[in-house]
Scaffold this active site. Structure first.
Site, PDB file in Angstrom:
ATOM      1  N   TYR A 126     -11.937  -3.049  -3.647  1.00  0.00           N
ATOM      2  CA  TYR A 126     -12.533  -3.110  -2.315  1.00  0.00           C
ATOM      3  C   TYR A 126     -14.063  -3.087  -2.347  1.00  0.00           C
ATOM      4  O   TYR A 126     -14.704  -2.643  -1.391  1.00  0.00           O
ATOM      5  CB  TYR A 126     -11.994  -1.966  -1.450  1.00  0.00           C
ATOM      6  N   HIS A 138      -1.764  -5.446   1.505  1.00  0.00           N
ATOM      7  CA  HIS A 138      -3.035  -6.135   1.260  1.00  0.00           C
ATOM      8  C   HIS A 138      -2.705  -7.480   0.641  1.00  0.00           C
ATOM      9  O   HIS A 138      -1.801  -7.578  -0.187  1.00  0.00           O
ATOM     10  CB  HIS A 138      -3.901  -5.321   0.283  1.00  0.00           C
ATOM     11  N   THR A 164      -4.904  -7.474  10.419  1.00  0.00           N
ATOM     12  CA  THR A 164      -5.138  -6.126   9.892  1.00  0.00           C
ATOM     13  C   THR A 164      -4.756  -5.047  10.896  1.00  0.00           C
ATOM     14  O   THR A 164      -4.196  -4.017  10.538  1.00  0.00           O
ATOM     15  CB  THR A 164      -6.623  -5.962   9.504  1.00  0.00           C
ATOM     16  N   GLU A 187      -8.920 -10.314  -7.857  1.00  0.00           N
ATOM     17  CA  GLU A 187      -8.020  -9.188  -7.636  1.00  0.00           C
ATOM     18  C   GLU A 187      -6.860  -9.190  -8.630  1.00  0.00           C
ATOM     19  O   GLU A 187      -6.454  -8.130  -9.108  1.00  0.00           O
ATOM     20  CB  GLU A 187      -7.537  -9.198  -6.188  1.00  0.00           C
ATOM     21  N   ASN A 220      -1.693   0.031   7.140  1.00  0.00           N
ATOM     22  CA  ASN A 220      -1.129  -1.249   7.562  1.00  0.00           C
ATOM     23  C   ASN A 220      -0.242  -1.914   6.511  1.00  0.00           C
ATOM     24  O   ASN A 220      -0.097  -3.125   6.497  1.00  0.00           O
ATOM     25  CB  ASN A 220      -2.233  -2.189   8.051  1.00  0.00           C
ATOM     26  N   LYS A 233       0.820  -1.210   0.000  1.00  0.00           N
ATOM     27  CA  LYS A 233       0.000   0.000   0.000  1.00  0.00           C
ATOM     28  C   LYS A 233       0.859   1.268   0.000  1.00  0.00           C
ATOM     29  O   LYS A 233       2.077   1.197   0.206  1.00  0.00           O
ATOM     30  CB  LYS A 233      -0.929  -0.033   1.215  1.00  0.00           C
ATOM     31  N   PHE A 272     -15.916   2.903   6.793  1.00  0.00           N
ATOM     32  CA  PHE A 272     -14.514   3.204   6.493  1.00  0.00           C
ATOM     33  C   PHE A 272     -14.203   3.207   5.000  1.00  0.00           C
ATOM     34  O   PHE A 272     -13.065   3.463   4.601  1.00  0.00           O
ATOM     35  CB  PHE A 272     -13.595   2.199   7.202  1.00  0.00           C
TER      36      PHE A 272
END
Length: 138
Positions: A51, A117, A93, A128, A114, A11, A59
């Site tokens: 997502y 992914h 997570t 994905e 974090n 990320k 969120f």
């Protein structure tokens, strides 16, 4: 054992903090094979596709804004039972619950930033991977 493929993404916070090499090294040292890799600046549309299961959750907007805030590194990793292996390697997570020695346990700063992914099932991995890589890439 079954050789599988999974999708992993470093990320924006992991890229910004210079953790790309360290994270890739962990997978390679574990004996996993990186078969596709690219750095991209994700569009909002792509982030929403990635997502989509979280659409409507409180969120969601913050997550989309976060993953589109800078470049990400997308990869397809191959190995025996790779989905489970990678999930164990990255940790929970929430970094407060991720054990030391996991990627999130060692590098994540918060639940929202974090570092990484990874797909949590073979079905999600297929979906994905197809968002970022076409068959010729693999």
């Amino acid at each position: 054992m079954a050789v599988q493929r999974t999708f992993v993404m470093i990320k924006p916070d992991g890229v910004k903090r210079g953790l790309i090499g360290e994270i890739i090294s962990r997978f390679e040292k574990r004996g996993l094979k990186i078969i596709a890799l690219k750095m991209v600046k994700m569009s909002r549309e792509t982030a929403e596709r990635l997502y989509e299961e979280h659409k409507g959750k409180n969120f969601f907007e913050d997550l989309i804004n976060y993953v589109t805030s800078g470049p990400v590194v997308c990869m397809v990793i191959e190995g025996d039972e790779v989905v489970q292996v990678v999930r164990r390697m990255i940790g929970n997570t929430d970094p407060k619950e991720a054990p030391p020695g996991t990627i999130r346990g060692d590098y994540a700063l918060s639940k929202s930033e974090n570092v990484i992914h990874a797909s949590d099932s073979l079905e999600k991995a297929q979906r994905e991977m197809s968002i970022f890589f076409d068959k010729l890439d693999l």
